[in-house]
Scaffold this active site. Structure first.
Site, PDB file in Angstrom:
ATOM      1  N   GLY A 206      -1.557  -6.861  -0.682  1.00 56.69           N
ATOM      2  CA  GLY A 206      -2.428  -7.637  -1.577  1.00 56.69           C
ATOM      3  C   GLY A 206      -1.915  -7.590  -2.999  1.00 56.69           C
ATOM      4  O   GLY A 206      -0.755  -7.237  -3.248  1.00 56.69           O
ATOM      5  N   ASN A 207      -2.733  -7.958  -3.955  1.00 56.26           N
ATOM      6  CA  ASN A 207      -2.348  -7.875  -5.369  1.00 56.26           C
ATOM      7  C   ASN A 207      -3.597  -7.566  -6.205  1.00 56.26           C
ATOM      8  O   ASN A 207      -4.698  -7.490  -5.680  1.00 56.26           O
ATOM      9  CB  ASN A 207      -1.652  -9.164  -5.828  1.00 56.26           C
ATOM     10  CG  ASN A 207      -2.541 -10.379  -5.694  1.00 56.26           C
ATOM     11  OD1 ASN A 207      -3.549 -10.496  -6.383  1.00 56.26           O
ATOM     12  ND2 ASN A 207      -2.192 -11.283  -4.782  1.00 56.26           N
TER      13      ASN A 207
END
Ligand code: CTP
Length: 396
Positions: A206-207
């Site tokens: 993810g980020n």
């Protein structure tokens, strides 16, 4: 500017109430039709006689007036906007909880017009978790909050919590009426937040995107009369019921949701931080650790902005974001043309206060007519207003 606009000012018990006669004078001078209601506590700080003299109207504070019932429903229907200023901690709590034990609250609960509030309280009260939760509840339900200012407080302390200056409140109202119907009935699609690409049942790539920028843009469009749909990656943000929300997890789900929704939209703003790569295979069981290093094979995700750019019809308007660390302008312009967007909003991670996680952002906007719009570091709400202003300007 406010000629013929009907403004209902509701005054609560706070020292800042002494400024309201001057606010009334400013609004009346600007052509507005002003009525005032107040709580009992407000009368300790400002006299009803002063306010009725300035507005040339009765100032109501009771649910009954002698033997007559004060028609609170009609007051909320008469107004184009209800301004609660100053908003005390006590009335804020009652509004958030739905209490109806005075005229002001009865008018608020039955008002069909938009409501704007200008809170005023001591710094510690302003920062109290219940106050924060109450303010958030109001904002989530579409009530506009005029930010408090910092300075000397009634307690003698210096800090946050002062009611905004009356000139700021008057300007807010002017903007409210200018912007009110700029995007009336227009359908807006906004993507926001990160995407999560599953590796196995418990892990993902993810980020750090929070989704705050996209939500601030959504609020701003809503304020200007638009119908907003958000395609939101996994975030902890609360979204008001007035925004249609499509929750997604992966880039592929976001792609499908956007491609399905876009044909009906007038404007799309792609502010999500979409993963560019996703694992080739997703393990059915949790991946166990291994003795040596471990590699994951990744494949490209579909580019949502590019796809929307390729199916964009005449009259549709497409806005993309670019987050860059170097050659910012060059890369932003490349994205503008390669993705067939109408605007690119550039965030540079070289700018202090810009990008993920912050409550501020610094942007430059590029359009297809070689125009560049540079902005200073601002709150994400103010940045959202700049973006929506440029969209409005480009469309007109
Ligand atoms: N975007 C998208 N779909 C993707 C990747 C990005 O729609 N799979 C959109 C983003 O929402 C943003 C714009 O494309 O509006 C630019 O995103 P960014 O990550 O800055 O650029 P990329 O096109 O992914 O290129 P690069 O990562 O090489 O800079």
């Amino acid at each position: 500017m406010l000629k013929g606009k009907k403004i209902l000012i509701a005054v609560t018990g706070s020292i800042a109430a002494y400024k309201i006669p001057n606010l009334v004078r400013l609004l009346v001078k600007d052509g507005a039709d002003v009525k005032v209601i107040m709580t009992e506590a407000a009368k300790n700080f400002v006299s009803p006689l002063t306010l009725s003299t300035l507005t040339k109207q009765d100032v109501l504070s009771d649910l009954t007036n002698g033997d007559t019932w004060a028609n609170h429903v009609m007051l909320g229907r008469w107004a184009d906007v209800m301004l609660i200023a100053p908003l005390s901690c006590n009335t804020l709590a009652k509004m958030a909880a739905g209490f109806c034990d005075n005229l002001l609250l009865a008018v608020y609960l039955s008002a069909t017009c938009p409501v704007i509030v200008a809170p005023a309280m001591d710094e510690d009260m302003w920062h109290h978790f219940t106050t924060k939760a109450n303010i958030e509840k109001l904002a989530l339900n579409g009530i506009q909050i005029i930010p408090v200012e910092s300075g000397e407080l009634a307690s003698g302390l210096i800090g946050e919590g002062r009611m905004a200056e009356i000139e700021v409140i008057a300007k807010w109202l002017q903007h409210f009426f200018i912007e009110d119907s700029q995007f009336e009935g227009k359908k807006i699609l906004i993507t926001a937040g990160p995407t999560y690409e599953a590796l196995d049942p418990v892990r993902f790539i993810g980020n750090h995107s929070s989704g705050k920028m996209g939500l601030a843009i959504a609020y701003n469009f809503l304020k200007r009369g638009a119908v907003v749909t958000m395609v939101m990656g996994p975030t902890s943000l609360k979204v008001p019921a007035s925004i249609k929300i499509i929750n997604v997890t992966s880039a592929d789900e976001m792609y499908n949701a956007c491609v399905t929704a876009f044909p009906e939209m007038d404007i799309a703003v792609m502010s999500a931080a979409v993963a560019d790569y996703t694992p080739v295979t997703v393990a059915g069981e949790k991946i166990k650790k291994q003795e040596n290093s471990f590699s994951i094979e990744l494949k490209r995700t579909k580019d949502i902005l590019k796809q929307l750019g390729s199916i964009k019809k005449k009259g549709q308007f497409l806005v993309g974001f670019a987050l860059e660390t170097n050659n910012e302008k060059q890369y932003a312009l490349k994205k503008l043309s390669e993705k067939n967007a109408d605007l690119i909003v550039l965030n540079s991670l070289n700018d202090a206060g810009a990008g993920f996680g912050h409550d501020t952002n610094k942007i430059t906007i590029f359009d297809n007519n070689q125009q560049e719009y540079h902005f200073e570091v601002k709150s994400k709400e103010a940045v959202a207003a700049d973006i929506v202003d440029i969209i409005f300007q480009s469309l007109s």
